[in-house]
Design a protein around this motif. Structure first.
Motif, PDB file in Angstrom:
ATOM      1  N   ASP A 247      22.456  61.295  29.693  1.00 21.44           N
ATOM      2  CA  ASP A 247      23.111  62.192  28.753  1.00 21.44           C
ATOM      3  C   ASP A 247      23.727  63.338  29.534  1.00 21.44           C
ATOM      4  O   ASP A 247      23.015  64.174  30.097  1.00 21.44           O
ATOM      5  N   ALA A 248      25.063  63.370  29.609  1.00 16.52           N
ATOM      6  CA  ALA A 248      25.759  64.439  30.321  1.00 16.52           C
ATOM      7  C   ALA A 248      25.909  65.696  29.483  1.00 16.52           C
ATOM      8  O   ALA A 248      26.473  66.689  29.952  1.00 16.52           O
ATOM      9  N   GLY A 249      25.411  65.689  28.255  1.00 15.50           N
ATOM     10  CA  GLY A 249      25.505  66.861  27.399  1.00 15.50           C
ATOM     11  C   GLY A 249      26.857  66.984  26.729  1.00 15.50           C
ATOM     12  O   GLY A 249      27.738  66.135  26.878  1.00 15.50           O
ATOM     13  N   ASP A 250      27.029  68.071  25.992  1.00 13.99           N
ATOM     14  CA  ASP A 250      28.282  68.297  25.277  1.00 13.99           C
ATOM     15  C   ASP A 250      29.123  69.401  25.897  1.00 13.99           C
ATOM     16  O   ASP A 250      30.143  69.794  25.335  1.00 13.99           O
ATOM     17  N   GLY A 251      28.716  69.914  27.050  1.00 16.86           N
ATOM     18  CA  GLY A 251      29.463  70.969  27.715  1.00 16.86           C
ATOM     19  C   GLY A 251      28.953  72.366  27.433  1.00 16.86           C
ATOM     20  O   GLY A 251      29.298  73.304  28.155  1.00 16.86           O
ATOM     21  N   ASP A 252      28.145  72.542  26.386  1.00 14.55           N
ATOM     22  CA  ASP A 252      27.548  73.843  26.100  1.00 14.55           C
ATOM     23  C   ASP A 252      26.293  74.023  26.952  1.00 14.55           C
ATOM     24  O   ASP A 252      25.562  73.060  27.226  1.00 14.55           O
ATOM     25  N   PHE A 253      26.019  75.268  27.335  1.00 21.26           N
ATOM     26  CA  PHE A 253      24.833  75.523  28.134  1.00 21.26           C
ATOM     27  C   PHE A 253      23.581  75.232  27.309  1.00 21.26           C
ATOM     28  O   PHE A 253      23.442  75.693  26.183  1.00 21.26           O
ATOM     29  N   ARG A 254      22.675  74.443  27.890  1.00 19.05           N
ATOM     30  CA  ARG A 254      21.474  74.043  27.180  1.00 19.05           C
ATOM     31  C   ARG A 254      20.360  73.773  28.179  1.00 19.05           C
ATOM     32  O   ARG A 254      20.608  73.236  29.262  1.00 19.05           O
ATOM     33  N   VAL A 255      19.158  74.157  27.805  1.00 20.23           N
ATOM     34  CA  VAL A 255      17.990  73.907  28.627  1.00 20.23           C
ATOM     35  C   VAL A 255      16.983  73.125  27.802  1.00 20.23           C
ATOM     36  O   VAL A 255      16.643  73.524  26.682  1.00 20.23           O
ATOM     37  N   ASP A 256      16.512  72.003  28.338  1.00 25.62           N
ATOM     38  CA  ASP A 256      15.421  71.230  27.750  1.00 25.62           C
ATOM     39  C   ASP A 256      14.281  71.222  28.758  1.00 25.62           C
ATOM     40  O   ASP A 256      14.474  70.837  29.918  1.00 25.62           O
ATOM     41  N   VAL A 268      18.766  71.066  32.706  1.00 25.33           N
ATOM     42  CA  VAL A 268      19.730  72.124  32.439  1.00 25.33           C
ATOM     43  C   VAL A 268      21.118  71.502  32.388  1.00 25.33           C
ATOM     44  O   VAL A 268      21.486  70.723  33.276  1.00 25.33           O
ATOM     45  N   GLY A 269      21.874  71.837  31.341  1.00 26.65           N
ATOM     46  CA  GLY A 269      23.207  71.284  31.188  1.00 26.65           C
ATOM     47  C   GLY A 269      24.213  72.339  30.814  1.00 26.65           C
ATOM     48  O   GLY A 269      23.879  73.409  30.293  1.00 26.65           O
ATOM     49  N   GLY A 270      25.472  72.049  31.076  1.00 26.29           N
ATOM     50  CA  GLY A 270      26.543  72.967  30.737  1.00 26.29           C
ATOM     51  C   GLY A 270      27.880  72.340  31.043  1.00 26.29           C
ATOM     52  O   GLY A 270      28.010  71.121  31.230  1.00 26.29           O
ATOM     53  N   GLY A 271      28.892  73.179  31.118  1.00 24.83           N
ATOM     54  CA  GLY A 271      30.232  72.704  31.408  1.00 24.83           C
ATOM     55  C   GLY A 271      31.051  73.786  32.067  1.00 24.83           C
ATOM     56  O   GLY A 271      30.725  74.979  31.977  1.00 24.83           O
ATOM     57  N   PRO A 273      34.286  76.229  32.421  1.00 21.43           N
ATOM     58  CA  PRO A 273      35.278  76.812  31.501  1.00 21.43           C
ATOM     59  C   PRO A 273      36.551  75.982  31.495  1.00 21.43           C
ATOM     60  O   PRO A 273      36.907  75.352  32.503  1.00 21.43           O
ATOM     61  N   THR A 274      37.218  75.964  30.349  1.00 25.34           N
ATOM     62  CA  THR A 274      38.398  75.115  30.198  1.00 25.34           C
ATOM     63  C   THR A 274      39.445  75.389  31.264  1.00 25.34           C
ATOM     64  O   THR A 274      40.030  74.464  31.832  1.00 25.34           O
ATOM     65  N   SER A 275      39.686  76.677  31.571  1.00 25.96           N
ATOM     66  CA  SER A 275      40.701  77.018  32.567  1.00 25.96           C
ATOM     67  C   SER A 275      40.342  76.476  33.942  1.00 25.96           C
ATOM     68  O   SER A 275      41.199  75.968  34.663  1.00 25.96           O
ATOM     69  N   LEU A 276      39.055  76.549  34.300  1.00 26.60           N
ATOM     70  CA  LEU A 276      38.630  76.036  35.594  1.00 26.60           C
ATOM     71  C   LEU A 276      38.691  74.517  35.627  1.00 26.60           C
ATOM     72  O   LEU A 276      39.105  73.915  36.626  1.00 26.60           O
ATOM     73  N   ALA A 277      38.277  73.876  34.520  1.00 29.54           N
ATOM     74  CA  ALA A 277      38.352  72.422  34.461  1.00 29.54           C
ATOM     75  C   ALA A 277      39.794  71.944  34.573  1.00 29.54           C
ATOM     76  O   ALA A 277      40.086  70.965  35.269  1.00 29.54           O
ATOM     77  N   GLU A 278      40.715  72.639  33.918  1.00 25.16           N
ATOM     78  CA  GLU A 278      42.127  72.240  33.972  1.00 25.16           C
ATOM     79  C   GLU A 278      42.703  72.439  35.366  1.00 25.16           C
ATOM     80  O   GLU A 278      43.551  71.663  35.812  1.00 25.16           O
ATOM     81  N   SER A 279      42.233  73.467  36.079  1.00 25.41           N
ATOM     82  CA  SER A 279      42.713  73.679  37.445  1.00 25.41           C
ATOM     83  C   SER A 279      42.268  72.556  38.367  1.00 25.41           C
ATOM     84  O   SER A 279      42.872  72.328  39.419  1.00 25.41           O
ATOM     85  N   LEU A 280      41.186  71.859  37.995  1.00 19.91           N
ATOM     86  CA  LEU A 280      40.702  70.721  38.759  1.00 19.91           C
ATOM     87  C   LEU A 280      41.262  69.403  38.245  1.00 19.91           C
ATOM     88  O   LEU A 280      40.830  68.331  38.685  1.00 19.91           O
ATOM     89  N   GLY A 281      42.205  69.465  37.284  1.00 25.74           N
ATOM     90  CA  GLY A 281      42.829  68.259  36.762  1.00 25.74           C
ATOM     91  C   GLY A 281      42.082  67.618  35.626  1.00 25.74           C
ATOM     92  O   GLY A 281      42.320  66.446  35.318  1.00 25.74           O
ATOM     93  N   HIS A 282      41.162  68.345  34.995  1.00 25.82           N
ATOM     94  CA  HIS A 282      40.373  67.796  33.903  1.00 25.82           C
ATOM     95  C   HIS A 282      40.578  68.641  32.646  1.00 25.82           C
ATOM     96  O   HIS A 282      40.781  69.866  32.716  1.00 25.82           O
ATOM     97  N   SER A 283      40.500  67.991  31.508  1.00 29.26           N
ATOM     98  CA  SER A 283      40.499  68.731  30.253  1.00 29.26           C
ATOM     99  C   SER A 283      39.097  69.147  29.858  1.00 29.26           C
ATOM    100  O   SER A 283      38.912  70.076  29.072  1.00 29.26           O
ATOM    101  N   ASN A 284      38.108  68.464  30.420  1.00 28.02           N
ATOM    102  CA  ASN A 284      36.719  68.744  30.092  1.00 28.02           C
ATOM    103  C   ASN A 284      35.852  68.258  31.248  1.00 28.02           C
ATOM    104  O   ASN A 284      36.044  67.168  31.768  1.00 28.02           O
ATOM    105  N   GLN A 314      17.295  64.516  39.290  1.00 30.67           N
ATOM    106  CA  GLN A 314      18.366  63.677  38.737  1.00 30.67           C
ATOM    107  C   GLN A 314      19.516  64.555  38.305  1.00 30.67           C
ATOM    108  O   GLN A 314      19.319  65.672  37.799  1.00 30.67           O
ATOM    109  N   GLY A 315      20.738  64.066  38.497  1.00 33.50           N
ATOM    110  CA  GLY A 315      21.917  64.803  38.080  1.00 33.50           C
ATOM    111  C   GLY A 315      23.028  63.878  37.635  1.00 33.50           C
ATOM    112  O   GLY A 315      23.135  62.734  38.102  1.00 33.50           O
ATOM    113  N   VAL A 316      23.847  64.366  36.715  1.00 32.17           N
ATOM    114  CA  VAL A 316      25.005  63.611  36.252  1.00 32.17           C
ATOM    115  C   VAL A 316      26.126  64.594  35.937  1.00 32.17           C
ATOM    116  O   VAL A 316      25.892  65.658  35.364  1.00 32.17           O
TER     117      VAL A 316
END
Length: 792
Positions: A247-256, A268-271, A273-284, A314-316
């Protein structure tokens, strides 16, 4: 030299030709049917996997489909008209829009689902029921059972939720003892199960010698078991495929986080920011990382040294481009350490340092194709290693290691609503290195490498709620060193015929499966570590021909029933040689064959306050080897039941509400006893000695009545000719999620073996006693466990 085996012969050749004929004759019937296809994304541009897409006419559902990993869906067999198109998914809102379908065409739509922080129960229940129904309508010959995170956590477990132990509750799956999470599927040995973590093979996914698995349930999105009839895209094992997706999560910061009697874990999961993701060629771009460690060695250190601990990391990372490409990077590293050198030598004289563990990493790129389908490219590496040292004996060395590196590419084509083609190829490099030496003598050793080149092609044709046909061919070329090259064609075919308006189906599947490595672990021991060897000059490869037949369907809206019968032949199975010559490197492995047949029944209630299933499995398994203890030049064969020949296995699994907002889980397992070799009696043995001054032999005891016996030996019955008593155990669990302003708390409790049944693990026979006695060791007693999970 190249060896060829297989082809379209055998018991399933006529079935393959009949299936192809049925597909060819029926294909023109779909030419004028209309279709709707498209993709479902969330409001951040990521594909929504497992969303339910429905076409409705008023309150009537006309058609439904589930989105794939890239968010694609296709609905076929539609008449012209005006409808409502609706989509929903777990953790998302619901959207709907009008839809006009023309005759014989294909409408293409794009849907955006808004993310929803709070799940809506009605959507959740409807989506889950529809997912199972869609799988029934779209999967042909494969027997597929899915467990989601919610299922994993409700099955009572040892210490904490465990995906591998949860698999035991599915039909066709048996375990031989409480102490091992290792499992057997339809008469296959444990090493014949292919276990994948996000598509990466993992060799020995167990801690503490098999007591529980390496998977952190908080990181698992779902576990999917293919217990038979799996298509040509799967190779490498002959018994089953267990695919575990992170489970890669939904992009929101979350701790289980969680604390159990076994270990402490955090994810721990997160994503980005949109601007940083877009600078890396990703929308998300989203990520999750987890860690788990047992803590007894830390907590008990002020009192005494506890010599064991485990760790899991483990990481994804999952990224989505604006075009819809998916990039997945995953990694895992785990280790067990048993260090008895830290103990006082006077209190514990056996000083050993033993460690073992798995490491893997993979990267995967998937690009969607217009009109459905995808191109998928992946590269990964996996290894398992074990090492044992004796600090007081520097010349003693025990080690075992197996490694695998893989590159693979697949293409999925969907040229028409009815047809789907898939093809791919892979290259793997494997190696192993085993050694057991002491005092300058090698008691066991082996090493080697191998290259595996595989290619496959498969086609499926679907006439909705009428026919579904699949045919495929896999070709594997195995190049071991040392050993001869082997090329194995593996055809596979499946046919499914629906009846009762699509509510029921009859299906049949057949195929050949191959495997080019073995584990030499003694499966009759409750705990142990795998020692892997590659097929080659020391061990053969495994070829298994399999056929299965089944009936499944929905007798009512809330119930699903499936019954399947199967037959499997195994050629090339291995076992330890008890007459191994330590001076020879080539006789430590026995080669034989096997056969299993049986039937599985599943009855499942899919919704309501109380739901669950009953799984009933009937099995007959046999293994045949030459008798290594026979004095004859031509050794006779011995056929026996292996330890996993559990002839009857019944599982009842329930989920139900408990007053006070608690949710209860129950598992009751009943099974016939596993086989064992029974001692029949003992007899005296005399030891000869030479009396030099008299020039003659003398048997011990001839002159001294106090030394009448040189010893005694045990006369054994037929190998595994007896069985332990029937096994039965009741486990219960309870969980309650307590919502807080900052997140949630979930306390849970499990009680294993509620009525303290003394299930037999081993018998011990003492023939030195008068009269002889029998004693035994039982499996789990009553075992309570508690834990706490936190989310914020």
């Amino acid at each position: 030299m190249t060896n060829w085996n297989g082809g379209w012969g055998g018991p399933w050749g006529p079935l393959a030709r009949a299936s192809l004929l049925a597909v060819a004759l029926a294909a023109p019937l779909t030419a004028q049917e209309a279709a709707v296809e498209g993709r479902v994304r969330d409001d951040q541009g990521a594909a929504v996997f497992g969303a339910l897409v429905e076409i409705r006419s008023g309150d009537t559902r006309v058609a439904a489909a589930e989105t794939d990993r890239l968010g694609f869906f296709r609905l076929v067999g539609l008449a012209a008209g005006t409808f409502t198109l609706r989509a929903s998914g777990f953790g998302y809102g619901e959207v709907g829009q009008p839809l006009v379908v023309g005759g014989g065409g294909t409408e293409v739509v794009e849907l955006i689902l808004p993310r929803r922080a709070v799940a809506v129960e009605g959507i959740e229940v409807r989506a889950q029921r529809s997912r199972e129904r869609i799988r029934f309508e779209e999967v042909g010959g494969a027997t597929i059972r899915e467990l989601k995170l919610e299922d994993l956590k409700m099955v009572p477990g040892v210490a904490e939720p465990d995906p591998l132990r949860a698999v035991e509750v599915l039909p066709g799956v048996v375990s031989t003892s409480d102490f091992s999470a290792s499992y057997h599927v339809r008469g296959g040995s444990a090493d014949q199960n292919l276990i994948l973590l996000d598509g990466v093979p993992i060799f020995s996914p167990f801690h503490l010698g098999g007591f529980f698995s390496v998977f952190n349930a908080d990181m698992v999105e779902r576990a999917e078991l293919l217990s038979g009839g799996f298509p040509a895209e799967y190779g490498g094992r002959v018994s089953s495929v267990l695919s575990i997706e992170s489970d890669a999560g939904d992009g929101d910061f979350r701790v289980d986080a969680g604390v159990s009697v076994l270990a402490t874990r955090v994810a721990v999961g997160g994503g980005l920011p949109t601007s940083l993701a877009e600078s890396l060629g990703h929308s998300n771009l989203r990520w999750r990382f987890s860690a788990r460690r047992s803590y007894f060695d830390v907590l008990l250190k002020p009192v005494f040294e506890f010599p064991y601990h485990l760790t899991d990391l483990q990481g994804v990372v999952e990224g989505w481009t604006k075009r819809g490409d998916r990039i997945l990077v995953n990694a895992y590293s785990g280790n067990d350490v048993l260090d008895l050198t830290r103990l006082d030598a006077e209190d514990f004289p056996l000083r050993i340092d033993w460690s073992w563990g798995n490491d893997l990493a993979g990267i995967r790129w998937t690009r969607p194709r217009d009109g459905g389908g995808s191109v998928d490219v992946r590269a990964n590496a996996s290894s398992f290693a074990s090492g044992l040292t004796f600090p007081d004996f520097g010349d003693t060395d025990f080690r075992s290691k197996v490694q695998q590196a893989q590159v693979r590419a697949d293409i999925d084509l969907r040229p028409t609503p009815a047809w789907r083609f898939k093809a791919g190829g892979e290259a793997q490099r494997l190696s192993y290195d085993n050694l057991f030496a002491s005092g300058g003598t090698e008691f066991g050793q082996g090493s080697g490498t191998g290259a595996l080149f595989g290619a496959y092609g498969q086609a499926s044709w679907n006439r909705p709620r009428a026919w579904l046909a699949e045919v495929g061919l896999r070709l594997d070329a195995w190049h071991p060193s040392p050993g001869e090259t082997v090329v194995e064609p593996a055809p596979r075919v499946a046919l499914k015929r629906f009846f009762s308006g699509g509510d029921g189906a009859i299906k049949v599947a057949a195929g050949r499966y191959t495997q080019f490595l073995h584990s030499l672990r003694d499966e009759e021991l409750p705990l142990g570590l795998d020692v892997w060897v590659l097929a080659g000059s020391r061990a053969p490869h495994v070829v298994s021909d399999q056929v299965q037949f089944g009936v499944e369907g929905y007798p009512s809206g809330n119930w699903f029933v499936s019954a399947e019968a199967y037959l499997r032949d195994f050629d090339g199975v291995v076992s330890f040689n008890p007459a191994d010559d330590p001076n020879s490197d080539s006789d430590d492995i026995l080669t034989g064959r096997g056969r299993s047949y049986g039937a599985d029944l599943l009855v499942r209630r899919e919704n309501g306050d109380v739901n669950g299933w009953v799984a009933v499995s009937w099995l007959r398994a046999r293994r045949t080897f030459e008798d290594p203890l026979s004095p004859f030049v031509t050794r006779p064969e011995v056929t026996y039941s292996p330890i996993f020949d559990k002839q009857i296995d019944i599982d009842l699994v329930l989920q139900y509400p408990i007053p006070g907002g608690w949710q209860g889980g129950l598992r009751w397992n009943v099974g016939s006893g596993t086989p064992y070799t029974r001692p029949l009696g003992s007899y005296a043995t005399y030891s000869p000695r030479f009396v030099q001054n008299e020039g003659r032999l003398e048997w011990a005891g001839a002159r001294d009545e106090t030394d009448a016996l040189g010893g005694y030996a045990v006369l054994l019955g037929d190998r595994n000719g007896s069985r332990y008593p029937w096994y039965h155990r009741l486990d219960v669990s309870a969980r309650k999620e307590i919502e807080k302003s900052w997140g949630s708390l979930t306390p849970y409790v499990s009680l294993l073996n509620v009525y303290n049944q003394k299930n037999v693990l081993f018998y011990f026979f003492q023939y030195s006693e008068q009269p002889p006695t029998r004693s035994g060791i039982s499996m789990f007693p009553v075992l309570p466990t508690v834990g706490l999970e936190v989310r914020f």
